[in-house]
Write an enzyme that holds these catalytic residues in place. Sequence first.
Site, PDB file in Angstrom:
ATOM      1  N   GLU A 182      -2.172   5.618   1.711  1.00  0.00           N
ATOM      2  CA  GLU A 182      -2.074   4.335   1.020  1.00  0.00           C
ATOM      3  C   GLU A 182      -2.922   4.419  -0.238  1.00  0.00           C
ATOM      4  O   GLU A 182      -4.138   4.605  -0.160  1.00  0.00           O
ATOM      5  CB  GLU A 182      -2.580   3.190   1.898  1.00  0.00           C
ATOM      6  CG  GLU A 182      -1.637   2.810   3.020  1.00  0.00           C
ATOM      7  CD  GLU A 182      -2.133   1.629   3.826  1.00  0.00           C
ATOM      8  OE1 GLU A 182      -1.329   1.072   4.586  1.00  0.00           O
ATOM      9  OE2 GLU A 182      -3.331   1.272   3.708  1.00  0.00           O
ATOM     10  N   ASP A 193      -9.859  -8.309   0.331  1.00  0.00           N
ATOM     11  CA  ASP A 193     -10.692  -7.130   0.577  1.00  0.00           C
ATOM     12  C   ASP A 193     -12.167  -7.481   0.643  1.00  0.00           C
ATOM     13  O   ASP A 193     -12.643  -8.406  -0.017  1.00  0.00           O
ATOM     14  CB  ASP A 193     -10.459  -6.085  -0.521  1.00  0.00           C
ATOM     15  CG  ASP A 193      -9.073  -5.487  -0.451  1.00  0.00           C
ATOM     16  OD1 ASP A 193      -8.728  -4.972   0.623  1.00  0.00           O
ATOM     17  OD2 ASP A 193      -8.334  -5.549  -1.447  1.00  0.00           O
TER      18      ASP A 193
END
Length: 265
Positions: free
Chosen positions: A49, A60
């Site tokens: 990824e 995040d």
Amino acid sequence: MSCIKNSFEALKAKNEKALVGFVTAGDPDFGKSVEIVKAMCEGGMDVLELGIPFSDPTADGPVIQRSSQRALSSGMSLPKVLEMVKIVRGFTKIPIVLFGYYNPIFSYGGKRFYEDALAAGADGVLIVDLPPEESAELTSLWEGDDFDFIRLVAPTTGQDRMKQIAGEASGFIYLVSMTGVTGSQGLDSSKVADVNAPLKAVTDLPVCVGFGISTPEHVKAVAAVSDGVVVGSAFERLIEENLENRGLHTMVQEYTESLKAATRG
């Protein structure tokens, strides 16, 4: 058949689960980032990824937020991410998934993004902040079944919603192991199993679990109740703590090897 589907079928035949590794493209700079990815591949990574750096990565945690800031400060952009994909595709055949937020893709243009990502060698995308009901316009621009759209499922997702998300997904489903942001602590593999069971009841797609996974012990426990394990913040933490360390390549490779060993049945 997509590269991602082929990879999961090959792993299943070997009685292995997928190790999915995330790093932010361009962290800490373009050249070092390519070398880090190469080390991950040499360590046995199954799916890569590549994070598209973004200035406001709200899903995040602080570790990946800082990685995005470093990448952007080094001049990274979506066109450069695609340039990096081309380079990475030159030394590995594993699936490459672009991971990010919708804003940079929207600004770039959906059709153009699909065509350029495919031409660069990417195999799919995961857009964190684009739910199924808002993505039809984008996916309608894409043709064929050679570029997968990975979807997120949270532990709080209800059965009907799971079914809807799974119906819109391809490649694999990313099951978030806990509420919170990336890098959160407190992994409980029994809770993962509780969420994975109803999800597997509505889809045949592989389910990969992420958030809070950083050790071979974590990987082994989660791999026992899923099709794959996603490790992201732990890689970025290793990078952040060794930005000037000439041994970083070896450290990343050996860390990847230790995680991959835990996916084997």
